[in-house]
Write an enzyme that holds these catalytic residues in place. Structure first.
Site, PDB file in Angstrom:
ATOM      1  N   TYR A  60       1.118  -0.881   0.375  1.00 27.36           N
ATOM      2  CA  TYR A  60      -0.192   0.264   0.089  1.00 27.36           C
ATOM      3  C   TYR A  60       0.815   1.401   0.029  1.00 27.36           C
ATOM      4  O   TYR A  60       1.618   1.421   1.191  1.00 27.36           O
ATOM      5  CB  TYR A  60      -0.706  -0.070   0.876  1.00 27.36           C
ATOM      6  CG  TYR A  60      -1.582  -0.845   1.277  1.00 27.36           C
ATOM      7  CD1 TYR A  60      -2.027  -2.036  -0.380  1.00 27.36           C
ATOM      8  CD2 TYR A  60      -2.656  -1.644   2.332  1.00 27.36           C
ATOM      9  CE1 TYR A  60      -2.744  -3.170   0.066  1.00 27.36           C
ATOM     10  CE2 TYR A  60      -2.753  -2.379   2.369  1.00 27.36           C
ATOM     11  CZ  TYR A  60      -3.662  -2.790   1.630  1.00 27.36           C
ATOM     12  OH  TYR A  60      -4.939  -4.520   1.249  1.00 27.36           O
ATOM     13  N   SER A 206     -13.390  -5.267   2.540  1.00 25.71           N
ATOM     14  CA  SER A 206     -14.554  -4.440   1.471  1.00 25.71           C
ATOM     15  C   SER A 206     -15.555  -4.903   1.689  1.00 25.71           C
ATOM     16  O   SER A 206     -16.352  -5.958   0.703  1.00 25.71           O
ATOM     17  CB  SER A 206     -14.132  -4.797   0.109  1.00 25.71           C
ATOM     18  OG  SER A 206     -12.906  -4.232  -0.806  1.00 25.71           O
ATOM     19  N   ARG A 210     -16.627  -2.348  -1.779  1.00 26.23           N
ATOM     20  CA  ARG A 210     -15.265  -1.243  -1.924  1.00 26.23           C
ATOM     21  C   ARG A 210     -15.888  -0.351  -2.543  1.00 26.23           C
ATOM     22  O   ARG A 210     -16.131   1.086  -3.419  1.00 26.23           O
ATOM     23  CB  ARG A 210     -14.543  -1.779  -3.525  1.00 26.23           C
ATOM     24  CG  ARG A 210     -14.127  -3.134  -3.570  1.00 26.23           C
ATOM     25  CD  ARG A 210     -13.318  -3.238  -5.001  1.00 26.23           C
ATOM     26  NE  ARG A 210     -12.119  -4.237  -4.500  1.00 26.23           N
ATOM     27  CZ  ARG A 210     -11.293  -4.272  -3.304  1.00 26.23           C
ATOM     28  NH1 ARG A 210     -10.792  -3.398  -3.001  1.00 26.23           N
ATOM     29  NH2 ARG A 210     -10.477  -5.431  -4.141  1.00 26.23           N
TER      30      ARG A 210
END
Length: 347
Positions: A60, A206, A210
């Protein structure tokens, strides 16, 4: 607002808040990285609410999300549980591959410890299964990290049922992180039963599709938001069909006197109880507080059935990833047999 209760994640001893916080969107994939100071405030506010389980990964950013989380928890390390992941390796040209060889496992752990500014990672996941390295080899190295005190518990992300069994035979797996929501249900026939049989916790990522279930509009996303190009159920006719399903969920939410996102999150929480801890991500205080509020939404068996009938798994249009990305998920990826290992690095 009432504080978030604590639960046992899996059967190996890890205790976390009943709701976690996914930190990915603060630094990557969902448009430009957000302001560090604002995200530190959000993380600290989450802790004030009782959220103590934070999820990140070395990919990330890459790397910047771990640094951000490390800043946020620097003086409250004893109050939180940190989960991070390894597997995505970048070469000098920026090409990405999945690695699970021992050398890479160890180097990744050392890097994460340094960026997070901690002595030990609470939960360390293999982010994706390396299809060139037997999972026994990868988990064997993760086991050494536990024995050395660098990692407390280990987990897998997007691993198949057979790979979960093989990994668990080498060292107890505490949790499996996997996409699970009203929109993504395939794992319920295979992955979930295996985890329950083996006493492995489930960490749904999620859980709000999302952001789709929370009202995210594709036309308002930044141009570099990967959902615009890499999440098929956000695209074209798929999106329009899925909006109709969302309207059904919204109607039930109105009857339950909660928001659509709270209802969908409450469904995930109760579907996975008692050892499942969703990690919805957000960059907004209001959304964080709303997500915590979902813990107070109680659904009866009739409610659960009504929701599942409103969103039949077979009626969701599109897939959760592109075909290329799905190749590395539990639906397609498989670890090679242990007998194939020659000791060479995967990269």
């Amino acid at each position: 607002m009432a504080t978030v209760p604590r639960v046992k994640l899996g059967s190996q001893g890890l205790e976390v808040s009943a709701l976690g916080l996914g930190c990915m969107g603060m630094s990557a994939f969902y448009g430009p990285a957000k302001d560090d100071a604002d995200m530190v405030k959000l993380i600290r506010h989450a802790v004030d609410l009782g959220v103590t389980f934070f999820d990140t990964a070395d990919m990330y950013g890459p790397y910047t999300n771990e640094v951000l989380l490390g800043k946020a928890i620097k003086d409250i390390r004893d109050k939180v549980q940190i989960a991070t992941k390894f597997a995505f390796s970048r070469d000098a040209n920026g090409n990405v591959s999945i690695r699970g060889d021992p050398e890479y496992v160890r180097a990744s752990c050392e890097g994460s410890l340094k960026r997070l500014g901690v002595d030990c990672i609470d939960l360390y996941y293999q982010h994706r299964v390396d299809q060139r390295v037997p999972i026994e080899i990868t988990v064997g190295e993760m086991k050494k990290l536990v024995e050395e005190g660098k990692v407390k518990y280990i987990g897998l992300s997007e691993a198949s049922a057979s790979d979960i069994r093989r990994a668990h035979a080498v060292h107890p797996i505490t949790a499996v992180q996997i996409e699970w929501s009203l929109w993504v249900r395939e794992l319920e026939s295979d992955i979930i039963p295996v985890c329950r049989e083996l006493g492995i916790g489930v960490v749904p990522y999620s859980p709000l599709g999302r952001g789709f279930i929370a009202g995210t509009k594709i036309e308002e996303l930044a141009n570099d938001d990967f959902r615009k190009v890499a999440v098929p159920f956000f695209q074209g006719d798929n999106l329009e069909k899925n909006k109709l399903l969302l309207e059904r969920v919204a109607k039930i939410a109105e009857e339950k006197k909660c928001s659509t996102s709270q209802l969908a999150l409450a469904w995930v929480i109760q579907k996975g109880a008692p050892t499942s801890v969703p990690i919805p991500g957000t960059t907004k205080i209001a959304n964080l507080e709303a997500n915590v509020g979902a813990l107070g939404v109680k659904l009866t068996e009739v409610d659960m059935k009504a929701l599942e009938e409103a969103v039949p798994a077979t009626d969701v249009a599109g897939t959760r990833y592109t075909a290329a990305s799905l190749r590395s998920t539990w639906q397609n990826a498989r670890s090679p047999p242990l007998s194939s290992w020659t000791g060479s690095a995967s990269a």
